[in-house]
Design a protein around this motif. Sequence first.
Motif, PDB file in Angstrom:
ATOM      1  N   GLY A  43      38.023 138.576  98.150  1.00  0.00           N
ATOM      2  CA  GLY A  43      39.285 138.076  98.709  1.00  0.00           C
ATOM      3  C   GLY A  43      40.328 137.712  97.660  1.00  0.00           C
ATOM      4  N   LYS A  44      39.975 137.813  96.373  1.00  0.00           N
ATOM      5  CA  LYS A  44      40.953 137.484  95.316  1.00  0.00           C
ATOM      6  C   LYS A  44      41.327 138.748  94.565  1.00  0.00           C
ATOM      7  N   ARG A  45      42.558 138.776  94.066  1.00  0.00           N
ATOM      8  CA  ARG A  45      42.994 139.921  93.275  1.00  0.00           C
ATOM      9  C   ARG A  45      42.760 139.633  91.792  1.00  0.00           C
ATOM     10  N   ILE A  46      42.064 140.532  91.116  1.00  0.00           N
ATOM     11  CA  ILE A  46      41.830 140.320  89.678  1.00  0.00           C
ATOM     12  C   ILE A  46      42.288 141.550  88.885  1.00  0.00           C
ATOM     13  N   THR A  47      42.630 141.316  87.628  1.00  0.00           N
ATOM     14  CA  THR A  47      43.046 142.435  86.773  1.00  0.00           C
ATOM     15  C   THR A  47      42.206 142.479  85.495  1.00  0.00           C
TER      16      THR A  47
END
Length: 425
Positions: A350-354
């Motif tokens: 559910g989280k956006r990571i790079t």
Amino acid sequence: MPNTVLIGAQWGDEGKGKVIDVLTAQADLVVRYQGGSNAGHTVIVAGHKYVLHLVPSGILHPGKQCVIGNGVVVDPLALIEEIRMLEKEGIVVQGRLCVSDRAHLVLRYHNALDKADEAARSDGKRIGTTGRGIGPTYRDKVCRTGLRMGDLVERDFPERLAANVAAANQALAALGAATLDVAELQKIYAEAACALAPYIADTVEVVNAADRAGQQILLEGAQGTMLDVDFGTYPFVTSSSPTSGGACTGTGLSPRRVERVVGVIKCYTTRVGEGPFPTELLDAAGEDLRQRGAEFGATTGRPRRCGWFDAVVGRYSQTVNGVDLWAFTKLDVLDSLPVLRICTAYELDGKRITTMPASLAAFQRCKPVYEEMPGWLQKTSQVTRYEDLPVAARAYVERLVALIGGKLGILSVGPGRETTLRLGL
Ligand code: GDP
């Protein structure tokens, strides 16, 4: 040319062979620093295809000196075979190639253990090794039981070999695999020692003497960043350090003497063997990339898994290696696609990571976040100047560079030497 390290930025097979070939023209000394004969560089010179596993492709350039550094693990029989193949093609090898006396030997029992270990692993747990003994050789190196190139020509080599074969035979028997004949191996390696003696040298001195003399050094990595034993998708990795740091530990050249890092990266993504691959295409589009890109392993012939460009991987590679200049390859493979997708981030729980998760379980749960760009639907392989590429093709490459950082140095639009558009390299 400044002293340059060249690395693969993805899971290997980025087309490093071709870019090394281009850079070699400017170098005096070409050095391999890790891996073994599990790597396969393909170089096409005047329509002739050479696949090299151990010898740096610099050998195809008359007059260049080549070194196999201490970080490489060397199968003496494979090396002899490669030297003979080159000589048969009329290429002078003796006097132009040396191999480190500190390089560990890949011996027959390593191959046997590699295959037996992999066969004993259950489905889903296999690493996808090439079965060439590389992993077991690095294991012996770290366990301090390995034999090195310099040992091969010592008087006590037959005894040391016998002790190691006895230990390996126990392990092989426990795995239910066939054991090896000591006397036969002693004979094989005595012959190999004679054949290789003229090539064995203190390459720490060779490399540093060349540097002191102002010669230009090209250090070539095999495999790729995502296969690095520390930075890759562990445990689905190789047993060495293909990243730029490995160039120093694998040769004895000081980090202060590395002046430039060149990263080779494909305009899409491929991977061989097992392990997570977020942008993998499991449909007809993936098959299409595989066919157009001829994505089958140079060493094993295994089909490569194919997918969209992953900018998270690219950015991570840029960070870990400190890439100054990028060589993007295989743009031409995308010529007929109407729409291209680029993975710019992952969605994880559910989280956006790079950033790249260390945990394999977390990486497996990562879902790619895509942006789309229009394709160019034109052939690019005949283009000889960057400015002459279709606008959409340039926009695509420039977007990739902007996403991962660094500068564009080379763009490759075909397999041959002449299909290389040079910008800053
Ligand atoms: P390496 O291990 O990174 O050197 O990669 P390989 O040599 O195994 O794979 C690269 C393959 O792609 C070789 O067959 C090359 O001839 C080919 N190749 C390299 N650059 C290009 C390119 O720009 N376009 C196409 N179509 N093929 C390329």
